[in-house]
Design a protein around this motif. Structure first.
Motif, PDB file in Angstrom:
ATOM      1  N   LEU A  58      34.215  37.614  37.187  1.00  8.50           N
ATOM      2  CA  LEU A  58      33.019  38.347  36.746  1.00  8.50           C
ATOM      3  C   LEU A  58      33.474  39.964  36.543  1.00  8.50           C
ATOM      4  N   TYR A  59      34.176  40.006  37.463  1.00  3.59           N
ATOM      5  CA  TYR A  59      34.453  41.610  37.593  1.00  3.59           C
ATOM      6  C   TYR A  59      35.806  41.768  36.330  1.00  3.59           C
ATOM      7  N   ALA A  60      36.429  40.880  36.147  1.00  3.60           N
ATOM      8  CA  ALA A  60      37.532  40.785  35.171  1.00  3.60           C
ATOM      9  C   ALA A  60      36.949  40.683  34.022  1.00  3.60           C
ATOM     10  N   ALA A  61      35.768  39.954  33.599  1.00  5.60           N
ATOM     11  CA  ALA A  61      34.913  40.088  32.544  1.00  5.60           C
ATOM     12  C   ALA A  61      34.095  41.312  32.163  1.00  5.60           C
ATOM     13  N   GLN A  62      34.079  42.250  32.976  1.00  7.13           N
ATOM     14  CA  GLN A  62      33.414  43.448  33.082  1.00  7.13           C
ATOM     15  C   GLN A  62      33.349  44.210  31.867  1.00  7.13           C
ATOM     16  N   GLN A  63      32.352  44.641  31.028  1.00  5.38           N
ATOM     17  CA  GLN A  63      32.438  45.250  29.728  1.00  5.38           C
ATOM     18  C   GLN A  63      31.786  46.779  29.879  1.00  5.38           C
ATOM     19  N   ASP A  64      31.645  47.510  29.090  1.00  4.97           N
ATOM     20  CA  ASP A  64      31.337  48.703  29.039  1.00  4.97           C
ATOM     21  C   ASP A  64      29.848  49.020  29.698  1.00  4.97           C
ATOM     22  N   GLU A  65      30.216  49.824  30.706  1.00  5.70           N
ATOM     23  CA  GLU A  65      28.626  50.248  31.531  1.00  5.70           C
ATOM     24  C   GLU A  65      27.546  50.479  30.770  1.00  5.70           C
ATOM     25  N   ARG A  66      27.765  51.053  29.774  1.00  2.19           N
ATOM     26  CA  ARG A  66      26.751  51.470  28.790  1.00  2.19           C
ATOM     27  C   ARG A  66      25.970  50.669  27.874  1.00  2.19           C
ATOM     28  N   THR A  67      26.382  49.282  27.878  1.00  2.00           N
ATOM     29  CA  THR A  67      25.924  48.259  27.207  1.00  2.00           C
ATOM     30  C   THR A  67      25.460  47.257  28.175  1.00  2.00           C
ATOM     31  N   GLN A  68      24.495  46.472  27.434  1.00  2.00           N
ATOM     32  CA  GLN A  68      23.953  45.519  28.158  1.00  2.00           C
ATOM     33  C   GLN A  68      24.597  44.079  28.063  1.00  2.00           C
ATOM     34  N   GLY A  71      28.024  45.564  46.099  1.00  2.00           N
ATOM     35  CA  GLY A  71      28.685  45.931  44.675  1.00  2.00           C
ATOM     36  C   GLY A  71      27.582  45.632  43.741  1.00  2.00           C
ATOM     37  N   ASP A  72      27.788  46.052  42.688  1.00  2.00           N
ATOM     38  CA  ASP A  72      27.147  45.875  41.467  1.00  2.00           C
ATOM     39  C   ASP A  72      28.030  45.327  40.328  1.00  2.00           C
ATOM     40  N   TYR A  73      28.093  44.220  39.826  1.00  2.00           N
ATOM     41  CA  TYR A  73      29.133  43.686  38.989  1.00  2.00           C
ATOM     42  C   TYR A  73      29.060  44.500  37.552  1.00  2.00           C
ATOM     43  N   LYS A  74      28.227  45.481  37.456  1.00  2.00           N
ATOM     44  CA  LYS A  74      28.357  46.398  36.047  1.00  2.00           C
ATOM     45  C   LYS A  74      29.019  47.721  36.626  1.00  2.00           C
ATOM     46  N   CYS A  75      29.162  47.874  38.002  1.00  2.00           N
ATOM     47  CA  CYS A  75      29.858  49.271  38.282  1.00  2.00           C
ATOM     48  C   CYS A  75      31.431  49.242  38.146  1.00  2.00           C
ATOM     49  N   PRO A  76      31.956  50.158  37.284  1.00  2.00           N
ATOM     50  CA  PRO A  76      33.331  50.195  37.145  1.00  2.00           C
ATOM     51  C   PRO A  76      34.282  50.526  38.365  1.00  2.00           C
ATOM     52  N   ALA A  77      33.500  51.358  39.159  1.00  2.00           N
ATOM     53  CA  ALA A  77      34.345  51.286  40.663  1.00  2.00           C
ATOM     54  C   ALA A  77      34.499  50.283  41.202  1.00  2.00           C
ATOM     55  N   CYS A  78      33.402  49.261  41.249  1.00  2.00           N
ATOM     56  CA  CYS A  78      33.380  48.168  42.061  1.00  2.00           C
ATOM     57  C   CYS A  78      34.506  47.331  41.250  1.00  2.00           C
ATOM     58  N   LYS A  79      34.569  47.270  40.204  1.00  2.00           N
ATOM     59  CA  LYS A  79      35.630  46.485  39.603  1.00  2.00           C
ATOM     60  C   LYS A  79      37.119  47.147  39.863  1.00  2.00           C
TER      61      LYS A  79
END
Ligand code: CA
Length: 239
Positions: A146-156, A79-87
């Motif tokens: 960390l998944y719960a705290a995930q933000q928009d994929e397009r922002t760093q 998984g990638d913590y930035k990936c919405p599908a992973c969340k």
């Protein structure tokens, strides 16, 4: 005039040729596109078949494990913590997997990093590895937070400071300064690169990618019923 009339039959022939080309061109184009489509489809089928029959022998040393180490079946997720599908997988599929198999000691679960969505995908992965190295028992709590705290994929969004805030919430006895330093210094870069290479060797196509006893689950990532059946088959053959 003579000149013109002598040229006209040639022109006529050329026009006919052009007309023929005008008719043939779309036909050829359609045939070519059709051929490309068929070949593509075949390639996909071959890749799918290959993925279904391949058994990957993962080296799971130094990886976080959730569940009984005696479990007959191992589920590995990339998984990638930035990936919405992973969340989405973490929040919709994982709790069912945990309740049905991990909590019943039938499956042990391993998470591996496959950061590819941006530079801060790596930063997030380094944070995960830092927690695992320093507070192994808190890893999956941090992973979930960390998944719960995930933000928009397009922002760093996954900056060391943001990750520190998430870590503080998930790991009460966290040494914040040490965590921040390790994330900022890319201390766990090699671990993350090792995970990524394992994903490449396993020929994963994206995230989340899930393997059950080394066999890739090729169904839709949100199809828990399909994954459950796949795990049950592996449990059956591991008896
Ligand atoms: Ca790892």
């Amino acid at each position: 005039m003579a000149n013109k009339s002598s040229k006209s039959p040639y022109k006529g022939k050329s026009a006919k040729k052009n007309n023929l080309m005008l008719i043939l061109f779309p036909v050829i184009l359609v045939l070519l596109l059709g051929l490309i489509f068929v070949l593509n489809n075949q390639n996909e089928k071959v890749a799918q078949k290959e993925a279904e029959t391949r058994v990957v022998d993962f080296n799971l040393e130094g990886q976080p494990v959730l569940g009984s180490t005696d479990a007959k079946v191992t589920v590995v997720e990339f998984g990638d913590y930035k990936c919405p599908a992973c969340k989405q997988w973490e929040e919709e599929v994982f709790p069912q997997l945990k309740a049905d198999f991990i909590d019943k000691d039938q499956v042990k679960f391993v998470f591996m990093n496959y950061p590819f969505l941006g530079p801060d995908s790596n930063t997030a992965a380094y944070a995960g590895e830092a927690i695992y190295k320093n507070h192994p028992d808190a890893f999956f709590k941090f992973h979930e937070a960390l998944y719960a705290a995930q933000q928009d994929e397009r922002t760093q969004w996954a900056t060391p400071e943001y990750l520190l805030e998430v870590a503080k919430q998930a790991v009460p006895d966290l040494n914040g300064d040490e965590f921040l330093k390790q994330v900022q210094d890319d201390t766990h870069k090699e671990s993350v690169q090792g995970d990524y290479r394992a994903g490449e060797d396993a020929k994963i196509q994206g995230t989340p990618s899930v393997f059950v006893n080394g066999k890739e689950f090729t169904g839709n990532y949100l199809d828990y019923a399909g994954l459950k059946k796949f795990i049950e088959e592996q449990l059956e053959s591991a008896k």
